[in-house]
Scaffold this motif. Structure first.
Motif, PDB file in Angstrom:
ATOM      1  N   TRP A   1      -6.309  -2.319  -6.438  1.00 33.38           N
ATOM      2  CA  TRP A   1      -7.389  -1.340  -6.292  1.00 33.38           C
ATOM      3  C   TRP A   1      -8.034  -1.463  -4.908  1.00 33.38           C
ATOM      4  O   TRP A   1      -8.264  -0.455  -4.226  1.00 33.38           O
TER       5      TRP A   1
ATOM      6  N   GLY B   1       0.387   1.492  -8.168  1.00 30.71           N
ATOM      7  CA  GLY B   1       0.364   0.102  -7.720  1.00 30.71           C
ATOM      8  C   GLY B   1       0.333  -0.875  -8.888  1.00 30.71           C
ATOM      9  O   GLY B   1       0.997  -1.915  -8.862  1.00 30.71           O
TER      10      GLY B   1
ATOM     11  N   LEU C   1      -0.365   2.378   3.561  1.00 30.53           N
ATOM     12  CA  LEU C   1      -0.619   2.152   2.140  1.00 30.53           C
ATOM     13  C   LEU C   1       0.277   1.046   1.597  1.00 30.53           C
ATOM     14  O   LEU C   1      -0.192   0.123   0.922  1.00 30.53           O
TER      15      LEU C   1
ATOM     16  N   ARG D   1      -8.078   8.309  -5.725  1.00 32.53           N
ATOM     17  CA  ARG D   1      -7.435   7.010  -5.675  1.00 32.53           C
ATOM     18  C   ARG D   1      -6.766   6.657  -6.986  1.00 32.53           C
ATOM     19  O   ARG D   1      -6.203   5.597  -7.119  1.00 32.53           O
TER      20      ARG D   1
ATOM     21  N   VAL E   1      -5.746  -0.101  -2.124  1.00 32.69           N
ATOM     22  CA  VAL E   1      -5.752   1.369  -2.056  1.00 32.69           C
ATOM     23  C   VAL E   1      -7.009   1.847  -1.347  1.00 32.69           C
ATOM     24  O   VAL E   1      -6.956   2.729  -0.489  1.00 32.69           O
TER      25      VAL E   1
ATOM     26  N   ALA F   1       2.243   2.081  -5.381  1.00 34.17           N
ATOM     27  CA  ALA F   1       1.096   2.834  -4.873  1.00 34.17           C
ATOM     28  C   ALA F   1       1.554   3.996  -4.007  1.00 34.17           C
ATOM     29  O   ALA F   1       1.001   5.102  -4.076  1.00 34.17           O
TER      30      ALA F   1
ATOM     31  N   ASP G   1       0.840   7.869  -4.771  1.00 38.16           N
ATOM     32  CA  ASP G   1       0.183   8.705  -3.770  1.00 38.16           C
ATOM     33  C   ASP G   1       1.025   9.935  -3.439  1.00 38.16           C
ATOM     34  O   ASP G   1       0.507  11.043  -3.311  1.00 38.16           O
TER      35      ASP G   1
ATOM     36  N   VAL H   1      -1.626  -2.475   0.525  1.00 37.78           N
ATOM     37  CA  VAL H   1      -1.648  -2.756  -0.910  1.00 37.78           C
ATOM     38  C   VAL H   1      -0.824  -4.011  -1.209  1.00 37.78           C
ATOM     39  O   VAL H   1      -1.250  -4.873  -1.988  1.00 37.78           O
TER      40      VAL H   1
ATOM     41  N   PRO I   1      -2.532   6.515  -6.789  1.00 37.54           N
ATOM     42  CA  PRO I   1      -2.013   5.357  -6.048  1.00 37.54           C
ATOM     43  C   PRO I   1      -2.327   4.029  -6.746  1.00 37.54           C
ATOM     44  O   PRO I   1      -1.504   3.122  -6.767  1.00 37.54           O
ATOM     45  N   THR I   2      -3.512   3.934  -7.368  1.00 38.35           N
ATOM     46  CA  THR I   2      -3.872   2.710  -8.075  1.00 38.35           C
ATOM     47  C   THR I   2      -3.006   2.527  -9.312  1.00 38.35           C
ATOM     48  O   THR I   2      -2.517   1.416  -9.580  1.00 38.35           O
TER      49      THR I   2
ATOM     50  N   GLU J   1      -7.016   3.613   2.442  1.00 39.57           N
ATOM     51  CA  GLU J   1      -7.597   4.943   2.606  1.00 39.57           C
ATOM     52  C   GLU J   1      -8.465   4.995   3.860  1.00 39.57           C
ATOM     53  O   GLU J   1      -8.463   5.973   4.594  1.00 39.57           O
TER      54      GLU J   1
END
Length: 159
Positions: A79, A104, A29, A97, A82, A135, A139, A33, A100-101, A86
């Motif tokens: 976005w 981020g 991740l 999501r 992420v 992110a 998460d 990202v 995490p978005t 995934e």
């Protein structure tokens, strides 16, 4: 020391419930990202510069399309990073999501704030990693929140 699933060549962690999940998802991740945010930032700044050149803007007016293009593209990069991480980490799609978005994007805002201050020679490396770190934090907090809610629902079932 985590328990590894011997049937998966050591890349899946065995949880206490007996199921296994991918190991190293946080590193994936963070890396994806950060990479997609940087790539999108560069592409957006280039597109903004092309638009400004086509419009014939000079001086401080030239900066506006570059800033708008890079900002929008960097948000899309977070976005997209992420979403792609995934897939690489083989996470289930129902995990969500959103956090995490959001993390981020918060990391991206912190990166812009740091970049505007010009904080020494290590600042570019830190700025590149901040969206990925955000992110990862988002998460992690979402995973802990889901674990707490899962333990609460199991207590209600037992009672």
């Amino acid at each position: 020391m985590p328990n590894f699933d011997p049937t998966s060549n050591g890349h899946r962690l065995v949880k206490s419930s007996g199921t296994s999940e991918p190991g190293g998802g946080g590193v994936v991740l963070l890396a994806i990202v950060s990479a997609f945010t940087g790539l999108s930032l560069l592409a957006g700044a280039t597109a903004g510069a092309v638009v400004a050149a086509i419009l014939g803007l000079k001086g401080s007016a030239f900066i506006t399309p570059v800033a708008i293009g890079s900002g929008v593209a960097a948000g899309v990069g977070v976005w997209l990073g992420v979403r792609i991480s995934e897939r690489f980490a083989s996470r289930s799609a129902n995990k969500g999501r959103l956090w995490p978005t959001v993390g981020g994007l918060a990391g991206l805002v912190a990166a812009v704030a740091m970049a505007s201050r010009g904080l020494g020679p290590w600042a570019p490396f830190v700025v590149i990693l901040l969206p990925g770190l955000g992110a990862l934090l988002g998460d992690t907090s979402a995973g802990r929140r889901a674990a707490r809610q899962g333990s609460r629902s199991s207590r209600k079932i037992e009672a």
